[in-house]
Design a protein around this motif. Sequence first.
Motif, PDB file in Angstrom:
ATOM      1  N   SER A 164       1.255  -1.083   0.119  1.00 40.35           N
ATOM      2  CA  SER A 164      -0.083  -0.204  -0.355  1.00 40.35           C
ATOM      3  C   SER A 164       0.755   1.638   0.700  1.00 40.35           C
ATOM      4  O   SER A 164       1.991   1.239   0.765  1.00 40.35           O
ATOM      5  CB  SER A 164      -1.155   0.077   1.330  1.00 40.35           C
ATOM      6  N   GLY A 165       0.281   2.815  -0.352  1.00 42.47           N
ATOM      7  CA  GLY A 165       1.646   3.420  -0.742  1.00 42.47           C
ATOM      8  C   GLY A 165       1.714   4.276   0.503  1.00 42.47           C
ATOM      9  O   GLY A 165       2.252   5.721   0.029  1.00 42.47           O
ATOM     10  N   ARG A 166       2.178   3.710   1.801  1.00 38.68           N
ATOM     11  CA  ARG A 166       2.233   4.409   2.506  1.00 38.68           C
ATOM     12  C   ARG A 166       3.571   3.950   3.379  1.00 38.68           C
ATOM     13  O   ARG A 166       4.362   5.025   3.375  1.00 38.68           O
ATOM     14  CB  ARG A 166       1.104   4.315   4.170  1.00 38.68           C
ATOM     15  N   ALA A 167       3.889   2.558   2.914  1.00 38.60           N
ATOM     16  CA  ALA A 167       5.277   2.297   2.833  1.00 38.60           C
ATOM     17  C   ALA A 167       6.332   3.632   2.264  1.00 38.60           C
ATOM     18  O   ALA A 167       6.396   4.252   1.180  1.00 38.60           O
ATOM     19  CB  ALA A 167       5.741   1.125   2.536  1.00 38.60           C
ATOM     20  N   SER A 168       7.715   3.600   3.268  1.00 34.98           N
ATOM     21  CA  SER A 168       8.372   4.634   3.157  1.00 34.98           C
ATOM     22  C   SER A 168       8.877   4.851   1.634  1.00 34.98           C
ATOM     23  O   SER A 168       9.356   2.859   1.517  1.00 34.98           O
ATOM     24  CB  SER A 168       9.729   4.591   4.151  1.00 34.98           C
ATOM     25  N   ASN A 169       9.963   5.184   1.536  1.00 35.70           N
ATOM     26  CA  ASN A 169      10.931   4.516   0.093  1.00 35.70           C
ATOM     27  C   ASN A 169      11.941   3.899   0.749  1.00 35.70           C
ATOM     28  O   ASN A 169      12.494   2.409  -0.126  1.00 35.70           O
ATOM     29  CB  ASN A 169      11.678   6.215  -0.446  1.00 35.70           C
ATOM     30  N   GLU A 170      12.473   3.577   1.595  1.00 34.31           N
ATOM     31  CA  GLU A 170      13.441   2.656   2.107  1.00 34.31           C
ATOM     32  C   GLU A 170      12.852   1.685   2.246  1.00 34.31           C
ATOM     33  O   GLU A 170      13.712   0.374   1.887  1.00 34.31           O
ATOM     34  CB  GLU A 170      14.391   3.113   3.494  1.00 34.31           C
ATOM     35  N   ALA A 171      11.672   1.569   2.953  1.00 36.28           N
ATOM     36  CA  ALA A 171      10.976   0.556   2.655  1.00 36.28           C
ATOM     37  C   ALA A 171      10.565  -0.700   2.005  1.00 36.28           C
ATOM     38  O   ALA A 171      11.002  -1.973   1.330  1.00 36.28           O
ATOM     39  CB  ALA A 171       9.832   0.353   3.802  1.00 36.28           C
ATOM     40  N   ALA A 172      10.332   0.537   0.546  1.00 34.17           N
ATOM     41  CA  ALA A 172      10.080  -0.007  -0.252  1.00 34.17           C
ATOM     42  C   ALA A 172      10.937  -0.751  -1.094  1.00 34.17           C
ATOM     43  O   ALA A 172      10.845  -2.365  -1.840  1.00 34.17           O
ATOM     44  CB  ALA A 172       8.951   1.360  -1.295  1.00 34.17           C
ATOM     45  N   PHE A 173      12.291  -0.231  -1.060  1.00 34.95           N
ATOM     46  CA  PHE A 173      13.248  -0.315  -1.579  1.00 34.95           C
ATOM     47  C   PHE A 173      14.032  -1.909  -1.373  1.00 34.95           C
ATOM     48  O   PHE A 173      14.065  -2.614  -2.234  1.00 34.95           O
ATOM     49  CB  PHE A 173      14.595   0.822  -1.653  1.00 34.95           C
ATOM     50  N   LEU A 174      13.445  -1.941  -0.191  1.00 34.20           N
ATOM     51  CA  LEU A 174      14.170  -3.757   0.558  1.00 34.20           C
ATOM     52  C   LEU A 174      13.218  -4.230   0.149  1.00 34.20           C
ATOM     53  O   LEU A 174      13.382  -5.081   0.176  1.00 34.20           O
ATOM     54  CB  LEU A 174      14.087  -3.449   1.610  1.00 34.20           C
ATOM     55  N   TYR A 175      12.097  -4.038   0.416  1.00 31.53           N
ATOM     56  CA  TYR A 175      10.551  -5.612  -0.214  1.00 31.53           C
ATOM     57  C   TYR A 175      10.824  -5.586  -1.171  1.00 31.53           C
ATOM     58  O   TYR A 175      10.643  -7.360  -1.629  1.00 31.53           O
ATOM     59  CB  TYR A 175       9.592  -4.308   0.110  1.00 31.53           C
ATOM     60  N   GLN A 176      10.952  -4.529  -2.495  1.00 32.45           N
ATOM     61  CA  GLN A 176      10.685  -5.099  -3.853  1.00 32.45           C
ATOM     62  C   GLN A 176      12.511  -5.989  -4.337  1.00 32.45           C
ATOM     63  O   GLN A 176      12.406  -7.065  -4.686  1.00 32.45           O
ATOM     64  CB  GLN A 176      11.190  -4.692  -4.397  1.00 32.45           C
ATOM     65  N   GLY A 411      -2.883   9.873  -4.739  1.00 36.71           N
ATOM     66  CA  GLY A 411      -3.646   9.511  -3.435  1.00 36.71           C
ATOM     67  C   GLY A 411      -3.040   9.117  -2.286  1.00 36.71           C
ATOM     68  O   GLY A 411      -1.880   9.899  -1.877  1.00 36.71           O
ATOM     69  N   HIS A 412      -2.132   7.888  -1.726  1.00 34.32           N
ATOM     70  CA  HIS A 412      -1.076   7.588  -1.380  1.00 34.32           C
ATOM     71  C   HIS A 412      -0.282   8.590  -0.706  1.00 34.32           C
ATOM     72  O   HIS A 412       0.609   8.671  -1.782  1.00 34.32           O
ATOM     73  CB  HIS A 412      -1.205   6.194  -0.867  1.00 34.32           C
ATOM     74  N   SER A 413       0.036   8.859   0.763  1.00 33.28           N
ATOM     75  CA  SER A 413       1.489  10.000   0.771  1.00 33.28           C
ATOM     76  C   SER A 413       2.836   9.266  -0.105  1.00 33.28           C
ATOM     77  O   SER A 413       3.552   9.905  -0.129  1.00 33.28           O
ATOM     78  CB  SER A 413       1.906   9.153   1.947  1.00 33.28           C
ATOM     79  N   ASN A 414       3.289   7.978  -0.060  1.00 34.55           N
ATOM     80  CA  ASN A 414       4.031   7.808  -0.732  1.00 34.55           C
ATOM     81  C   ASN A 414       4.316   7.314  -2.048  1.00 34.55           C
ATOM     82  O   ASN A 414       4.877   5.932  -2.810  1.00 34.55           O
ATOM     83  CB  ASN A 414       5.308   7.453  -0.172  1.00 34.55           C
ATOM     84  N   VAL A 415       2.518   6.946  -2.512  1.00 30.57           N
ATOM     85  CA  VAL A 415       2.625   5.502  -3.652  1.00 30.57           C
ATOM     86  C   VAL A 415       3.163   6.185  -4.430  1.00 30.57           C
ATOM     87  O   VAL A 415       3.997   5.126  -5.214  1.00 30.57           O
ATOM     88  CB  VAL A 415       0.957   5.621  -3.908  1.00 30.57           C
ATOM     89  N   GLN A 416       3.575   7.327  -5.405  1.00 29.56           N
ATOM     90  CA  GLN A 416       4.761   7.263  -5.867  1.00 29.56           C
ATOM     91  C   GLN A 416       6.133   6.828  -5.647  1.00 29.56           C
ATOM     92  O   GLN A 416       6.716   6.494  -7.225  1.00 29.56           O
ATOM     93  CB  GLN A 416       4.709   9.324  -6.956  1.00 29.56           C
ATOM     94  N   GLY A 417       6.609   7.147  -4.583  1.00 31.83           N
ATOM     95  CA  GLY A 417       7.626   7.163  -4.614  1.00 31.83           C
ATOM     96  C   GLY A 417       8.293   5.561  -4.337  1.00 31.83           C
ATOM     97  O   GLY A 417       9.004   4.462  -4.316  1.00 31.83           O
ATOM     98  N   ASP A 418       6.898   4.691  -4.098  1.00 27.63           N
ATOM     99  CA  ASP A 418       7.019   3.228  -4.289  1.00 27.63           C
ATOM    100  C   ASP A 418       7.539   2.829  -5.380  1.00 27.63           C
ATOM    101  O   ASP A 418       8.152   2.001  -5.445  1.00 27.63           O
ATOM    102  CB  ASP A 418       5.872   2.493  -3.679  1.00 27.63           C
ATOM    103  N   ARG A 419       6.709   3.839  -6.357  1.00 23.51           N
ATOM    104  CA  ARG A 419       6.974   2.534  -7.480  1.00 23.51           C
ATOM    105  C   ARG A 419       7.711   3.017  -7.822  1.00 23.51           C
ATOM    106  O   ARG A 419       8.738   2.326  -8.852  1.00 23.51           O
ATOM    107  CB  ARG A 419       5.919   3.570  -8.488  1.00 23.51           C
ATOM    108  N   THR A 420       8.825   4.309  -7.758  1.00 19.19           N
ATOM    109  CA  THR A 420       9.873   4.847  -7.904  1.00 19.19           C
ATOM    110  C   THR A 420      11.478   3.888  -7.778  1.00 19.19           C
ATOM    111  O   THR A 420      11.784   3.343  -8.098  1.00 19.19           O
ATOM    112  CB  THR A 420      10.586   6.132  -7.649  1.00 19.19           C
ATOM    113  N   MET A 421      10.709   3.363  -6.536  1.00 17.01           N
ATOM    114  CA  MET A 421      11.589   2.244  -5.649  1.00 17.01           C
ATOM    115  C   MET A 421      11.785   0.909  -6.471  1.00 17.01           C
ATOM    116  O   MET A 421      12.670   0.087  -6.140  1.00 17.01           O
ATOM    117  CB  MET A 421      11.414   2.521  -4.054  1.00 17.01           C
ATOM    118  N   GLY A 422      10.175   0.498  -7.083  1.00 17.85           N
ATOM    119  CA  GLY A 422      10.913  -0.899  -8.068  1.00 17.85           C
ATOM    120  C   GLY A 422       9.780  -1.545  -7.660  1.00 17.85           C
ATOM    121  O   GLY A 422       9.283  -3.048  -8.066  1.00 17.85           O
TER     122      GLY A 422
END
Length: 767
Positions: A164-176, A411-422
């Motif tokens: 979901s789009g609230r994950a931070s860039n750092e969390a999203a990057f490590l998750y993917q 929408g979600h506060s970091n949904v765009q960043g999560d996509r940038t992170m992969g």
Amino acid sequence: MTRKAPDEDPGDARLRVGSPKEFAAGLPAVTSSLRHAGGQMGVRRSLLTLLRVNQKEGFDCPGCAWPEPEHPHRAEFCENGAKAVAEEATVRRVTADFFAEHTLEDLLPRSDHWLGQQGRLTCPMYRPAGSDRYRPISWGDAFDVVARELRALDHPDQAAFYTSGRASNEAAFLYQLFVRGFGTNNLPDCSNMCHESSGSALTETIGIGKGSVTLEDLHEADLILVVGQNPGTNHPRMLSALETAKRRGARVVAVNPLPEAGLLRFKNPQRPSGVLGGGTRLADQFLQIRLGGDQALFQAFNRLLLEAEDEAPGTCLDNAFIERHTHGFEEFAEHARKASWDDILAATGLPEEEIREAFRRVRDADKIVVCWAMGLTQHQHSVPTIRDVVNFLLLRGNIGRPGAGLCPVRGHSNVQGDRTMGIYEKPDDAFLDALGTEFAFTPPRRHGHDAVDSIRAMRDGDVRVFVALGGNFVAAAPDTDLTEQALRRCRLTVQISTKLNRSHVIAGEQALILPCLGRTEADLRPGGPQLVTVEDSMGMVHLSRGRLAPASEELLSEVAIICRMARATLGESGPQVPWEEFESDYDRIRDRIERVIPGFEDFNARVRQPGGFALPHPPRDERRFTTATGLANFTANALEYPEVPPGRLLLQTLRSHDQYNTTIYGLDDRYRGIQQGRRVLFLHPEDLRERGLAEGDMVDIVSEFGDCVERRAPAFRTVAYSTPRGCCAAYFPETNVLVPLDSTAAVSNTPTSKSVVVRLEPTSAGA
Ligand SMILES: Nc1nc2c(c(=O)[nH]1)N[C@H]1C(S)=C(S)[C@@H](COP(=O)(O)OP(=O)(O)OC[C@H]3O[C@@H](n4cnc5c(=O)[nH]c(N)nc54)[C@H](O)[C@@H]3O)O[C@H]1N2
Ligand SMILES: Nc1nc2c(c(=O)[nH]1)N[C@H]1C(S)=C(S)[C@@H](COP(=O)(O)OP(=O)(O)OC[C@H]3O[C@@H](n4cnc5c(=O)[nH]c(N)nc54)[C@H](O)[C@@H]3O)O[C@H]1N2
Ligand SMILES: [Mo]
């Protein structure tokens, strides 16, 4: 399939319907936010917390992805943000005792509102196969369960990992990184159900799936079209930007089936005149369009622009721009000239004179911004619709020029960043190459499942483990009954969450709840307090730092949970990743993001500058288009609009003023005049009368999709409302049961949540 109304929709018996409001914000919004925050956190904690929203040393507002102004007011928060913060910073707690008292069976009939109101999750919980309830589990054992089940799969593609789009860039990057290290691209996200249509259309036409404007562009525009969006409720801070633009002389045209409060008039709570005065009139013109009629409207504008140029060559189009920067103009123009007025009027439901009046505003404007949200993205023909918006702006060189451009409002506060992170099920090769090189492994190439395909795969037994980094998948997804069955078929479902929701109740054979820190909370690691970063709707990357004491001592950060899950699952195999180091010092994660993802040069230093930094956006920055043709692409799109059989209605499922997606803050929808209830159906008075119904009658909404499945949402109260004939509206997620899984947008595969064909049946007594 029939879904019972939950027992626990407390206020619906007390439902009251008043008249809708014409203006948004102002004093009622301020008092409403403080009242809500006070109820969740107490007054002192409320004020201290709210004062830190979007400040330099504070945390990024979890409310929405609207950017911060350069010099935030002392209190740069809105009612929406205040409620999102209060919801997270609440002092209510869900403890192990709660789960000892409540079986899953018990929790099933509770409403989403009730579940959310129980408070913050406090300790990891495990529901073993065959058990009727969750019991506490240690973190170590929880990660062992995840590792055991993931390793037991025949193939990594048998797991899906939602974000979901609230994950931070750092969390999203490590998750993917973890997911690809494990061996799959099954990375569905909330974006698949949200702005995917925008991403698809923009990537094809301008080479990047993000909007092309900054906040300054909005302030400088001559004309702003706000299409398919309800900013008064969902992006209140955007109203300040519209107000600024208006003060500088901009015109605003709102395109919406509903006369949404914030679109018509705005009282700025951060200006004394706003709180007390009559407010600013925002929309100069309101086009009350039929659901799904927007492609026709933009085709009308495009045809009129071409005709105006024919009449007086060199006066209307930006021929130099078209010549130099675009591809496909001739083919597009030939098609656009043929747009039929009969079709345009049928699709939009608008009088020709209103379209021509709006067109005069278009003609008079040099710099135009088009803003849009879910009203454009959640239809079968959303991608061609947004392509026609791009055509419209290209014709006059309104991309890559100050004061003009494309503004999909996220929408979600970091949904765009999560996509940038992969976080993407269809990664491109350049990204995978960089990731593989940096971490010495071979990422999987086969594209993965998006949200809808993940549900199909779970239904069919092809995906057996489902992990969610935030969100509330079962309630947010379409076709609720089918999605529930799909999730229940999984061997294991894992929810990394801050608050209790339906996705904890509708679980796989085994289920884990892994409670995490929220944005507002201090993330203290042995190496010191950690910061995370986010990207807003306009591509600005900045820091977020929580200060509150965590809701429980047992919580881990999302980063820590991902690192430990990865270590337990991957062991020494897979990518070479210093998970332990990453977990204790997020700067080290940012060092690696910088090496993998373009635009993050000198990440740690630049993000610590006041306001952060802007990511590159080639069309905006230098009119460079990284498409297949190397130019901005005009496209010729057949005109589409929803067909509604006689006697049927077209239903849009939307948000009330008192909810954040599936999180229900309260039972009022103040701007639309609704109090103490959510099971309401807004429809045209004539549509009521034609069915022999009176306002306040109870109806079941039955969806018709031609696949022999009955989808029924029972017991909705009718409300006569200003909406085009044949177009009705009701709240999500109560109506998700009506959205067929197979009814999705072409290309983007986004569920068509804004055009569901329905019929009404009187609610039978006792239902
Ligand atoms: N308070 C609050 N803030 C939020 C959210 C929330 O739930 N609550 N959610 C966040 C998220 S994830 C998102 S994506 C955004 C969503 O922000 P919005 O897109 O504003 O949300 P919706 O409530 O879905 O509203 C859709 C709007 O489009 C209109 N509309 C529907 N169909 C059509 C159509 O065919 N044509 C046109 N022209 N208009 C149409 C509706 O009448 C409504 O005004 O908000 C974000 N911010
Ligand atoms: N019918 C219909 N369906 C829709 C839509 C619609 O308009 N109509 N809109 C769609 C859209 S636009 C979207 S974006 C999706 C939203 O889908 P989701 O993003 O899946 O749903 P949310 O309701 O935002 O998720 C709320 C949950 O997230 C968790 N959470 C909150 N903050 C955090 C955090 O910081 N970390 C973690 N790990 N968890 C957290 C909490 O447990 C909370 O219960 O729904 C889609 N579904
Ligand atoms: Mo969204």
